[in-house]
Design a protein around this motif. Structure first.
Motif, PDB file in Angstrom:
ATOM      1  N   ASP A 228      -7.122  -2.893  -9.157  1.00 44.45           N
ATOM      2  CA  ASP A 228      -7.441  -1.857  -8.069  1.00 44.45           C
ATOM      3  C   ASP A 228      -7.925  -0.413  -8.808  1.00 44.45           C
ATOM      4  O   ASP A 228      -7.500  -0.224 -10.077  1.00 44.45           O
ATOM      5  CB  ASP A 228      -6.095  -1.433  -7.410  1.00 44.45           C
ATOM      6  CG  ASP A 228      -5.841  -2.818  -6.449  1.00 44.45           C
ATOM      7  OD1 ASP A 228      -6.515  -3.431  -6.110  1.00 44.45           O
ATOM      8  OD2 ASP A 228      -4.603  -3.001  -6.141  1.00 44.45           O
TER       9      ASP A 228
ATOM     10  N   TYR B 112     -12.504   5.393 -13.331  1.00 47.86           N
ATOM     11  CA  TYR B 112     -13.734   4.870 -13.549  1.00 47.86           C
ATOM     12  C   TYR B 112     -13.985   4.509 -14.993  1.00 47.86           C
ATOM     13  O   TYR B 112     -14.300   5.288 -15.944  1.00 47.86           O
ATOM     14  CB  TYR B 112     -14.890   5.645 -12.915  1.00 47.86           C
ATOM     15  CG  TYR B 112     -14.604   6.214 -11.587  1.00 47.86           C
ATOM     16  CD1 TYR B 112     -14.762   5.577 -10.357  1.00 47.86           C
ATOM     17  CD2 TYR B 112     -13.796   7.687 -11.428  1.00 47.86           C
ATOM     18  CE1 TYR B 112     -14.392   5.893  -9.267  1.00 47.86           C
ATOM     19  CE2 TYR B 112     -13.614   8.014 -10.262  1.00 47.86           C
ATOM     20  CZ  TYR B 112     -13.893   7.313  -9.028  1.00 47.86           C
ATOM     21  OH  TYR B 112     -13.391   7.703  -7.869  1.00 47.86           O
TER      22      TYR B 112
ATOM     23  N   LYS C  40     -12.487  11.555  -3.317  1.00 48.91           N
ATOM     24  CA  LYS C  40     -12.880  11.017  -4.663  1.00 48.91           C
ATOM     25  C   LYS C  40     -12.994  12.016  -5.548  1.00 48.91           C
ATOM     26  O   LYS C  40     -12.600  11.911  -6.930  1.00 48.91           O
ATOM     27  CB  LYS C  40     -14.293  10.272  -4.394  1.00 48.91           C
ATOM     28  CG  LYS C  40     -14.221   8.854  -5.601  1.00 48.91           C
ATOM     29  CD  LYS C  40     -15.433   7.969  -4.867  1.00 48.91           C
ATOM     30  CE  LYS C  40     -17.043   8.578  -5.455  1.00 48.91           C
ATOM     31  NZ  LYS C  40     -17.719   7.762  -4.846  1.00 48.91           N
TER      32      LYS C  40
ATOM     33  N   PRO D 224      -6.852   3.167  -9.112  1.00 46.10           N
ATOM     34  CA  PRO D 224      -5.580   3.973  -8.970  1.00 46.10           C
ATOM     35  C   PRO D 224      -5.175   4.256  -7.695  1.00 46.10           C
ATOM     36  O   PRO D 224      -3.906   4.387  -7.665  1.00 46.10           O
ATOM     37  CB  PRO D 224      -5.813   4.875 -10.184  1.00 46.10           C
ATOM     38  CG  PRO D 224      -6.932   4.469 -11.073  1.00 46.10           C
ATOM     39  CD  PRO D 224      -7.739   3.817 -10.190  1.00 46.10           C
ATOM     40  N   ARG D 225      -5.920   4.751  -6.939  1.00 44.98           N
ATOM     41  CA  ARG D 225      -5.530   5.208  -5.705  1.00 44.98           C
ATOM     42  C   ARG D 225      -5.886   4.420  -4.414  1.00 44.98           C
ATOM     43  O   ARG D 225      -5.343   4.803  -3.591  1.00 44.98           O
ATOM     44  CB  ARG D 225      -6.124   6.729  -5.613  1.00 44.98           C
ATOM     45  CG  ARG D 225      -5.660   7.684  -6.410  1.00 44.98           C
ATOM     46  CD  ARG D 225      -6.161   8.929  -6.057  1.00 44.98           C
ATOM     47  NE  ARG D 225      -7.494   9.176  -6.830  1.00 44.98           N
ATOM     48  CZ  ARG D 225      -8.302   9.953  -6.118  1.00 44.98           C
ATOM     49  NH1 ARG D 225      -8.082  10.750  -5.261  1.00 44.98           N
ATOM     50  NH2 ARG D 225      -9.740  10.133  -6.708  1.00 44.98           N
ATOM     51  N   TRP D 226      -6.743   3.210  -4.825  1.00 47.25           N
ATOM     52  CA  TRP D 226      -6.860   2.470  -3.575  1.00 47.25           C
ATOM     53  C   TRP D 226      -7.222   1.051  -4.019  1.00 47.25           C
ATOM     54  O   TRP D 226      -7.528   0.654  -5.074  1.00 47.25           O
ATOM     55  CB  TRP D 226      -8.029   2.972  -2.513  1.00 47.25           C
ATOM     56  CG  TRP D 226      -9.381   3.028  -3.103  1.00 47.25           C
ATOM     57  CD1 TRP D 226     -10.278   2.179  -3.288  1.00 47.25           C
ATOM     58  CD2 TRP D 226      -9.862   4.456  -3.545  1.00 47.25           C
ATOM     59  NE1 TRP D 226     -11.383   2.629  -4.100  1.00 47.25           N
ATOM     60  CE2 TRP D 226     -11.274   4.213  -4.000  1.00 47.25           C
ATOM     61  CE3 TRP D 226      -9.420   5.708  -3.469  1.00 47.25           C
ATOM     62  CZ2 TRP D 226     -11.846   5.116  -4.504  1.00 47.25           C
ATOM     63  CZ3 TRP D 226     -10.282   6.433  -4.081  1.00 47.25           C
ATOM     64  CH2 TRP D 226     -11.553   6.421  -4.606  1.00 47.25           C
ATOM     65  N   SER D 227      -6.943  -0.137  -2.990  1.00 48.42           N
ATOM     66  CA  SER D 227      -7.017  -1.351  -3.336  1.00 48.42           C
ATOM     67  C   SER D 227      -8.633  -1.669  -3.531  1.00 48.42           C
ATOM     68  O   SER D 227      -9.371  -1.166  -2.926  1.00 48.42           O
ATOM     69  CB  SER D 227      -6.372  -2.074  -2.225  1.00 48.42           C
ATOM     70  OG  SER D 227      -7.002  -3.556  -2.501  1.00 48.42           O
TER      71      SER D 227
ATOM     72  N   CYS E 153     -19.747  -0.719  -2.919  1.00 45.37           N
ATOM     73  CA  CYS E 153     -19.343   0.701  -3.363  1.00 45.37           C
ATOM     74  C   CYS E 153     -17.909   0.595  -3.972  1.00 45.37           C
ATOM     75  O   CYS E 153     -17.113   0.036  -3.480  1.00 45.37           O
ATOM     76  CB  CYS E 153     -19.644   1.563  -2.443  1.00 45.37           C
ATOM     77  SG  CYS E 153     -19.271   3.458  -2.672  1.00 45.37           S
ATOM     78  N   VAL E 154     -17.725   1.439  -4.871  1.00 41.59           N
ATOM     79  CA  VAL E 154     -16.234   1.501  -5.544  1.00 41.59           C
ATOM     80  C   VAL E 154     -15.219   2.122  -4.230  1.00 41.59           C
ATOM     81  O   VAL E 154     -14.234   1.874  -4.333  1.00 41.59           O
ATOM     82  CB  VAL E 154     -16.266   2.646  -6.613  1.00 41.59           C
ATOM     83  CG1 VAL E 154     -16.235   4.072  -6.168  1.00 41.59           C
ATOM     84  CG2 VAL E 154     -14.927   2.441  -7.394  1.00 41.59           C
ATOM     85  N   GLU E 155     -15.759   2.659  -3.324  1.00 36.43           N
ATOM     86  CA  GLU E 155     -15.135   3.321  -2.357  1.00 36.43           C
ATOM     87  C   GLU E 155     -14.670   2.027  -1.085  1.00 36.43           C
ATOM     88  O   GLU E 155     -14.019   2.440  -0.292  1.00 36.43           O
ATOM     89  CB  GLU E 155     -15.884   4.275  -1.400  1.00 36.43           C
ATOM     90  CG  GLU E 155     -16.406   5.534  -2.111  1.00 36.43           C
ATOM     91  CD  GLU E 155     -17.558   6.374  -1.500  1.00 36.43           C
ATOM     92  OE1 GLU E 155     -17.641   7.509  -2.078  1.00 36.43           O
ATOM     93  OE2 GLU E 155     -18.246   5.913  -0.545  1.00 36.43           O
TER      94      GLU E 155
ATOM     95  N   ARG F 168       0.499   3.308  -3.475  1.00 34.96           N
ATOM     96  CA  ARG F 168      -0.605   4.731  -3.443  1.00 34.96           C
ATOM     97  C   ARG F 168       0.021   5.783  -2.864  1.00 34.96           C
ATOM     98  O   ARG F 168       0.264   6.043  -1.710  1.00 34.96           O
ATOM     99  CB  ARG F 168      -1.634   3.887  -2.409  1.00 34.96           C
ATOM    100  CG  ARG F 168      -2.118   2.547  -2.688  1.00 34.96           C
ATOM    101  CD  ARG F 168      -3.441   2.112  -2.541  1.00 34.96           C
ATOM    102  NE  ARG F 168      -3.417   0.870  -2.851  1.00 34.96           N
ATOM    103  CZ  ARG F 168      -3.515   0.208  -4.203  1.00 34.96           C
ATOM    104  NH1 ARG F 168      -3.500   0.844  -5.076  1.00 34.96           N
ATOM    105  NH2 ARG F 168      -3.476  -1.134  -4.271  1.00 34.96           N
ATOM    106  N   PRO F 169       0.108   6.661  -3.774  1.00 37.25           N
ATOM    107  CA  PRO F 169       0.707   7.948  -3.502  1.00 37.25           C
ATOM    108  C   PRO F 169       0.114   8.526  -2.212  1.00 37.25           C
ATOM    109  O   PRO F 169       0.897   9.180  -1.289  1.00 37.25           O
ATOM    110  CB  PRO F 169       0.505   8.806  -4.795  1.00 37.25           C
ATOM    111  CG  PRO F 169       0.162   7.861  -5.819  1.00 37.25           C
ATOM    112  CD  PRO F 169      -0.338   6.491  -5.130  1.00 37.25           C
ATOM    113  N   PHE F 170      -1.119   8.453  -1.891  1.00 38.58           N
ATOM    114  CA  PHE F 170      -1.635   9.235  -0.738  1.00 38.58           C
ATOM    115  C   PHE F 170      -1.268   8.524   0.348  1.00 38.58           C
ATOM    116  O   PHE F 170      -1.070   9.291   1.366  1.00 38.58           O
ATOM    117  CB  PHE F 170      -3.103   9.409  -0.962  1.00 38.58           C
ATOM    118  CG  PHE F 170      -4.042   8.357  -0.317  1.00 38.58           C
ATOM    119  CD1 PHE F 170      -4.442   8.491   0.945  1.00 38.58           C
ATOM    120  CD2 PHE F 170      -4.356   7.152  -1.212  1.00 38.58           C
ATOM    121  CE1 PHE F 170      -5.294   7.441   1.672  1.00 38.58           C
ATOM    122  CE2 PHE F 170      -5.332   6.169  -0.499  1.00 38.58           C
ATOM    123  CZ  PHE F 170      -5.502   6.407   0.851  1.00 38.58           C
TER     124      PHE F 170
ATOM    125  N   ASP G 162       0.846  -1.098   0.088  1.00 36.62           N
ATOM    126  CA  ASP G 162       0.020   0.217  -0.187  1.00 36.62           C
ATOM    127  C   ASP G 162       1.001   1.341   0.032  1.00 36.62           C
ATOM    128  O   ASP G 162       0.572   2.222  -0.863  1.00 36.62           O
ATOM    129  CB  ASP G 162      -0.928  -0.046   1.301  1.00 36.62           C
ATOM    130  CG  ASP G 162      -2.311   0.403   1.009  1.00 36.62           C
ATOM    131  OD1 ASP G 162      -2.837   0.155  -0.372  1.00 36.62           O
ATOM    132  OD2 ASP G 162      -2.955   0.582   1.892  1.00 36.62           O
TER     133      ASP G 162
END
Lengths: 217, 311
Positions: free
Chosen positions: B268, B257, A183, B270-273, B132-134, A128-130, A124
């Protein structure tokens, strides 16, 4: 007649130079005040009928880390605006609270999000940059927290001030961490970015002012 | 304005706390809700709470549904604000009657359906997982009918390869659209075979009653094997067409998306798994399943496609 002479100091003087007992009271009250957000977050997560309590707790602790960083950065400008000098003596506690909330924020991630799956955590951080910038900000906070004691301030002398300028890197990393996590709706992180920009630009202006003034002459 | 909203919130909190649909027999619980709605009506108009009779479906999951409070108190519906609690607070302003859904484009019999005619379709209860995508999920007892039942009525032409959906755009009733968080109106799309799939439904109800406004009243799409944002809410138009239609989240961030957005733990964000998810109400996280666990029924739709590229 003598009694009128020994009357208490005028209120304004108390404000400018509180006695040791009054200062200790102010400090104690601030200590408790800084724990209130934690109490509120725990209350909400454990007893507040939250639908997604773990996310609320993680987000809330992150938000308060950022807020304490910004509050700490407000002390110098307030002092320049005429706030009394003892405010500086409270700055260490505010900074340590930023570190305290950062530790809890990190703990919720390691525990409640990843359940100490170290392989997944390392992936992670790398991917993941953040998360990378969040972790970097936390690591940079560590030396500041460690060297916050009187002993270290004495030992490091002038270098202590230089080291603690790391906060000018840490706070932007914290805002970036927030910005990259969101998001779509950037409104909230951008408000933090704007406040931070004002606080940092004020310092830049103060730093450059003598040079600029000299050049004009 | 303000005290009115607070009163509405209080009543909503009170009714929701008292409902506890999962422990009270439904008949008792419905009567109680009607009583509550009745007494609330003395203070301010409350939308009618109507029971919707629906047949059980073999396509439902046997997993335990989330509570009504969870489902109606934690929503992504940006037209009413980007906070999860905002739709429950502000969606009550949406006027869901009168309401029509226009179905046109590549069809032989274009038609505008009144919401009452949709409520008269053969309704079924479909208990579906929603991912949810989150990274969170719920189990939701929808009431609705297959989208195919509606599309058959308009008779798609041979050129109808995609179906585009549009949410109503009502700036006066939707405080969130004042800010261009997304390019309004909200738009979504499916390939025609996805739209005709028996799992794809138009939902008009939840937990035995008409759909609450924060969940997309009066009629919304539910596609259980795709991330939640594909299941567009408060639909006002359905348009059949030959080319792939633009979709809101894809327009906002095309690298994050995709058009398909099938639930896929191997691809994944791009910013979270996307490998795991937190089922609302659970402490430990679950492993996310390919196609949200509906692979047996839908994987065939994507045979031969590279799902990493067509994410």
């Amino acid at each position: 007649m003598a009694s009128t002479v020994t009357l208490a100091k005028p209120l304004a003087l108390h404000w400018q130079q509180p006695g040791p007992r009054l200062f200790a009271t102010i400090k104690g009250l601030l200590f408790l005040l800084c724990l209130l957000p934690l109490a509120q977050l725990l209350w909400h997560a454990l007893l507040g009928h939250a639908v997604n309590p773990i996310e609320d707790l993680t987000r809330g602790l992150g938000t308060w880390t950022l807020r304490f960083l910004l509050i700490t950065l407000c002390v110098s400008p307030l002092r320049a605006l005429g706030a009394p000098g003892w405010l500086l003596r409270l700055r260490r506690m505010l900074g340590l609270y930023a570190f305290f909330y950062a530790c809890l924020h990190l703990l919720t991630y390691l525990w409640l999000d990843q359940f100490f799956d170290w392989g997944a955590i390392v992936r992670d951080i790398v991917k993941r940059p953040f998360i990378t910038v969040g972790m970097l900000a936390f690591l940079l906070l560590l030396p500041l927290a460690i060297t916050s004691t009187d002993g270290w301030i004495r030992r490091l002398k002038r270098n202590w001030g230089k080291l603690h300028r790391l906060v000018y890197v840490i706070a932007p990393l914290g805002v970036l961490h927030y910005l990259w996590l969101v998001k779509r709706d950037l409104q909230s992180p951008l408000i933090y970015a704007a406040i931070l920009a004002v606080l940092l630009l004020w310092r830049l202006w103060r730093y450059l002012r003598p040079t600029l003034a000299a050049r004009v002459k | 304005m303000f005290p009115r909203e607070i009163t509405a919130m209080l009543i909503k909190t009170l009714t929701d706390r008292l409902s506890a649909a999962d422990i009270t027999p439904q008949e008792v619980y419905l009567n109680r809700r009607q009583f509550m709605a009745g007494s609330a009506g003395l203070l301010l108009p409350v939308s009618a709470i109507a029971a919707l009779p629906a047949a059980k479906s073999p396509l439902s999951t046997s997993e335990k549904p989330n509570s009504r409070d969870d489902i109606t108190g934690y929503n992504n519906y940006y037209e009413f604000g980007t906070g999860k609690d905002e739709p429950a607070l502000y969606a009550q302003r949406l006027k869901t009657r009168p309401w029509t859904v226009t179905v046109d484009g590549e069809v032989t019999r274009a038609r505008t359906f009144d919401i009452d005619s949709l409520l008269k379709m053969k309704l079924q209860e479909r208990i579906y997982r929603l991912r949810c995508v989150e990274g969170w999920s719920m189990v939701i007892p929808w009431i609705g009918f297959p989208l195919a039942d509606l599309l058959k009525q308009v008779q798609p032409t041979s050129r109808a390869r995609y179906v585009a959906f549009e949410t109503a755009l009502r700036p006066g009733e939707m405080p969130g659209v004042a800010r261009r968080v997304l390019d309004w109106p909200y738009r979504e799309g499916l390939r025609i075979d996805e739209a005709m799939h028996p799992l794809t439904i138009l939902a008009v109800g939840l937990y035995g009653e008409v759909l609450p406004k924060q969940n997309g009243a009066p009629v919304r799409l539910v596609v259980p094997w795709k991330y939640g944002f594909k299941s567009i809410k408060s639909i006002s138009r359905i348009h059949l067409l030959e080319k792939q239609p633009p979709t809101s989240w894809n327009m906002a961030a095309p690298n994050e998306y995709g058009f398909y957005s099938n639930v896929n733990p191997a691809v994944d964000h791009p910013r979270w798994s996307q490998a795991t998810e937190r089922r609302i109400g659970e402490f430990f996280k679950r492993k996310t399943l390919p196609f949200n666990g509906y692979g047996e029924q839908v994987a065939g739709l994507y045979r031969g496609m590279d799902l990493r590229r067509n994410f």
